[in-house]
Design a protein around this motif. Structure first.
Motif, PDB file in Angstrom:
ATOM      1  N   LYS A  79       0.833  -1.198   0.000  1.00  0.00           N
ATOM      2  CA  LYS A  79       0.000   0.000   0.000  1.00  0.00           C
ATOM      3  C   LYS A  79       0.873   1.256   0.000  1.00  0.00           C
ATOM      4  O   LYS A  79       1.945   1.282   0.590  1.00  0.00           O
ATOM      5  N   GLY A  80       0.387   2.293  -0.672  1.00  0.00           N
ATOM      6  CA  GLY A  80       1.053   3.583  -0.635  1.00  0.00           C
ATOM      7  C   GLY A  80       0.800   4.255   0.705  1.00  0.00           C
ATOM      8  O   GLY A  80      -0.221   4.016   1.357  1.00  0.00           O
ATOM      9  N   PHE A  81       1.741   5.094   1.130  1.00  0.00           N
ATOM     10  CA  PHE A  81       1.637   5.747   2.438  1.00  0.00           C
ATOM     11  C   PHE A  81       2.266   7.121   2.349  1.00  0.00           C
ATOM     12  O   PHE A  81       3.320   7.293   1.738  1.00  0.00           O
ATOM     13  N   SER A  82       1.604   8.109   2.951  1.00  0.00           N
ATOM     14  CA  SER A  82       2.201   9.449   2.967  1.00  0.00           C
ATOM     15  C   SER A  82       1.816  10.203   4.229  1.00  0.00           C
ATOM     16  O   SER A  82       0.784   9.936   4.848  1.00  0.00           O
ATOM     17  N   VAL A  83       2.687  11.127   4.589  1.00  0.00           N
ATOM     18  CA  VAL A  83       2.447  12.060   5.689  1.00  0.00           C
ATOM     19  C   VAL A  83       2.719  13.445   5.128  1.00  0.00           C
ATOM     20  O   VAL A  83       3.782  13.674   4.545  1.00  0.00           O
ATOM     21  N   GLU A  84       1.746  14.342   5.278  1.00  0.00           N
ATOM     22  CA  GLU A  84       1.950  15.721   4.850  1.00  0.00           C
ATOM     23  C   GLU A  84       1.792  16.637   6.047  1.00  0.00           C
ATOM     24  O   GLU A  84       0.821  16.527   6.796  1.00  0.00           O
ATOM     25  N   LEU A  85       2.766  17.516   6.227  1.00  0.00           N
ATOM     26  CA  LEU A  85       2.758  18.470   7.327  1.00  0.00           C
ATOM     27  C   LEU A  85       2.712  19.885   6.769  1.00  0.00           C
ATOM     28  O   LEU A  85       3.459  20.205   5.845  1.00  0.00           O
ATOM     29  N   ALA A  86       1.832  20.697   7.319  1.00  0.00           N
ATOM     30  CA  ALA A  86       1.873  22.131   7.041  1.00  0.00           C
ATOM     31  C   ALA A  86       2.565  22.739   8.253  1.00  0.00           C
ATOM     32  O   ALA A  86       2.136  22.537   9.394  1.00  0.00           O
ATOM     33  N   VAL A  87       3.665  23.437   8.016  1.00  0.00           N
ATOM     34  CA  VAL A  87       4.510  23.960   9.079  1.00  0.00           C
ATOM     35  C   VAL A  87       4.716  25.451   8.862  1.00  0.00           C
ATOM     36  O   VAL A  87       4.984  25.881   7.740  1.00  0.00           O
ATOM     37  N   SER A  88       4.594  26.226   9.933  1.00  0.00           N
ATOM     38  CA  SER A  88       4.812  27.669   9.839  1.00  0.00           C
ATOM     39  C   SER A  88       6.162  28.043  10.416  1.00  0.00           C
ATOM     40  O   SER A  88       6.648  27.422  11.364  1.00  0.00           O
ATOM     41  N   LYS A 134       5.275  33.393  10.225  1.00  0.00           N
ATOM     42  CA  LYS A 134       3.929  32.864   9.973  1.00  0.00           C
ATOM     43  C   LYS A 134       3.712  32.449   8.513  1.00  0.00           C
ATOM     44  O   LYS A 134       2.590  32.356   8.039  1.00  0.00           O
ATOM     45  N   THR A 135       4.791  32.184   7.785  1.00  0.00           N
ATOM     46  CA  THR A 135       4.683  31.660   6.424  1.00  0.00           C
ATOM     47  C   THR A 135       4.482  30.159   6.518  1.00  0.00           C
ATOM     48  O   THR A 135       5.272  29.453   7.138  1.00  0.00           O
ATOM     49  N   ARG A 136       3.417  29.671   5.903  1.00  0.00           N
ATOM     50  CA  ARG A 136       3.084  28.244   5.963  1.00  0.00           C
ATOM     51  C   ARG A 136       3.748  27.523   4.795  1.00  0.00           C
ATOM     52  O   ARG A 136       3.615  27.921   3.652  1.00  0.00           O
ATOM     53  N   ARG A 137       4.452  26.445   5.110  1.00  0.00           N
ATOM     54  CA  ARG A 137       5.129  25.630   4.103  1.00  0.00           C
ATOM     55  C   ARG A 137       4.684  24.179   4.277  1.00  0.00           C
ATOM     56  O   ARG A 137       4.332  23.756   5.367  1.00  0.00           O
ATOM     57  N   ARG A 138       4.710  23.415   3.189  1.00  0.00           N
ATOM     58  CA  ARG A 138       4.260  22.019   3.228  1.00  0.00           C
ATOM     59  C   ARG A 138       5.427  21.059   3.027  1.00  0.00           C
ATOM     60  O   ARG A 138       6.258  21.265   2.151  1.00  0.00           O
ATOM     61  N   ILE A 139       5.432  20.003   3.837  1.00  0.00           N
ATOM     62  CA  ILE A 139       6.400  18.916   3.717  1.00  0.00           C
ATOM     63  C   ILE A 139       5.605  17.654   3.422  1.00  0.00           C
ATOM     64  O   ILE A 139       4.768  17.251   4.227  1.00  0.00           O
ATOM     65  N   ASN A 140       5.839  17.053   2.263  1.00  0.00           N
ATOM     66  CA  ASN A 140       5.121  15.851   1.857  1.00  0.00           C
ATOM     67  C   ASN A 140       6.105  14.687   1.786  1.00  0.00           C
ATOM     68  O   ASN A 140       7.016  14.691   0.978  1.00  0.00           O
ATOM     69  N   ARG A 189      16.543  31.820   5.890  1.00  0.00           N
ATOM     70  CA  ARG A 189      17.716  32.140   6.713  1.00  0.00           C
ATOM     71  C   ARG A 189      17.345  32.904   7.979  1.00  0.00           C
ATOM     72  O   ARG A 189      17.965  32.741   9.009  1.00  0.00           O
ATOM     73  N   ILE A 190      16.317  33.748   7.892  1.00  0.00           N
ATOM     74  CA  ILE A 190      15.923  34.553   9.047  1.00  0.00           C
ATOM     75  C   ILE A 190      14.860  33.834   9.869  1.00  0.00           C
ATOM     76  O   ILE A 190      14.910  33.802  11.082  1.00  0.00           O
ATOM     77  N   ALA A 191      13.901  33.228   9.188  1.00  0.00           N
ATOM     78  CA  ALA A 191      12.773  32.597   9.874  1.00  0.00           C
ATOM     79  C   ALA A 191      13.073  31.144  10.204  1.00  0.00           C
ATOM     80  O   ALA A 191      13.525  30.390   9.358  1.00  0.00           O
ATOM     81  N   ASP A 192      12.812  30.761  11.425  1.00  0.00           N
ATOM     82  CA  ASP A 192      13.032  29.394  11.889  1.00  0.00           C
ATOM     83  C   ASP A 192      11.672  28.704  12.064  1.00  0.00           C
ATOM     84  O   ASP A 192      10.634  29.342  12.065  1.00  0.00           O
ATOM     85  N   PHE A 193      11.710  27.391  12.237  1.00  0.00           N
ATOM     86  CA  PHE A 193      10.508  26.606  12.517  1.00  0.00           C
ATOM     87  C   PHE A 193       9.758  27.209  13.698  1.00  0.00           C
ATOM     88  O   PHE A 193      10.363  27.558  14.710  1.00  0.00           O
ATOM     89  N   TRP A 194       8.438  27.337  13.563  1.00  0.00           N
ATOM     90  CA  TRP A 194       7.635  27.840  14.668  1.00  0.00           C
ATOM     91  C   TRP A 194       6.625  26.802  15.149  1.00  0.00           C
ATOM     92  O   TRP A 194       6.589  26.469  16.315  1.00  0.00           O
ATOM     93  N   CYS A 195       5.781  26.279  14.225  1.00  0.00           N
ATOM     94  CA  CYS A 195       4.797  25.298  14.687  1.00  0.00           C
ATOM     95  C   CYS A 195       4.295  24.412  13.549  1.00  0.00           C
ATOM     96  O   CYS A 195       4.419  24.751  12.377  1.00  0.00           O
ATOM     97  N   ILE A 196       3.720  23.280  13.941  1.00  0.00           N
ATOM     98  CA  ILE A 196       3.034  22.386  13.009  1.00  0.00           C
ATOM     99  C   ILE A 196       1.581  22.832  12.961  1.00  0.00           C
ATOM    100  O   ILE A 196       0.894  22.867  13.984  1.00  0.00           O
ATOM    101  N   ASP A 197       1.117  23.198  11.765  1.00  0.00           N
ATOM    102  CA  ASP A 197      -0.264  23.667  11.603  1.00  0.00           C
ATOM    103  C   ASP A 197      -1.229  22.518  11.343  1.00  0.00           C
ATOM    104  O   ASP A 197      -2.287  22.447  11.960  1.00  0.00           O
ATOM    105  N   THR A 198      -0.890  21.642  10.404  1.00  0.00           N
ATOM    106  CA  THR A 198      -1.756  20.507  10.095  1.00  0.00           C
ATOM    107  C   THR A 198      -0.923  19.246   9.896  1.00  0.00           C
ATOM    108  O   THR A 198       0.234  19.312   9.482  1.00  0.00           O
ATOM    109  N   VAL A 199      -1.554  18.115  10.172  1.00  0.00           N
ATOM    110  CA  VAL A 199      -0.955  16.802   9.948  1.00  0.00           C
ATOM    111  C   VAL A 199      -1.963  15.992   9.135  1.00  0.00           C
ATOM    112  O   VAL A 199      -3.130  15.890   9.530  1.00  0.00           O
TER     113      VAL A 199
END
Length: 114
Positions: free
Chosen positions: A33-42, A46-52, A99-109
């Protein structure tokens, strides 16, 4: 089989606001089976980025706002605690553009199986 998708929170416009650096998911992925985890991280700006992370991704693809990474290392057919170092993954994926902005929080899982 049908696709299964689980997302927290259910609405993309809301945020979990999880500031922990690690995310642990207890999962069992059936063989074949295929499997994935996608995270929306700010970041701190407060810029939201996605990790798939997906078994369907054959190669890494990155832009300033999202990254798709191969995810073939998950053992199949057994229950396991999948530990993701979100802060490090964020820094490695977006460090050149944040370079300036660091990880702040996980928005969605989002966890998907297909």
């Amino acid at each position: 089989g049908r696709d299964v998708r689980l997302q927290f929170p259910p609405n993309d416009r809301e945020s979990l606001g999880l500031q922990q650096h690690y995310l642990v998911l207890q999962v069992q992925v059936p063989p074949g089976k295929g499997f994935s985890v996608e995270l929306a991280v700010s970041d701190l700006n407060k810029t939201r980025r996605r990790i798939n992370l997906s078994s369907n991704n054959k190669e890494t693809h990155a832009t300033p706002l999202h990254v798709r990474l191969p995810f073939d290392l998950v053992k199949r057919g057994v229950w396991l605690n999948l530990c993701i170092d979100v802060r490090n993954l964020f820094q490695e994926s977006f460090g050149a553009v944040t370079r300036i902005a660091d990880f702040w929080c996980i928005d969605t899982v989002q966890v998907c199986s297909s």
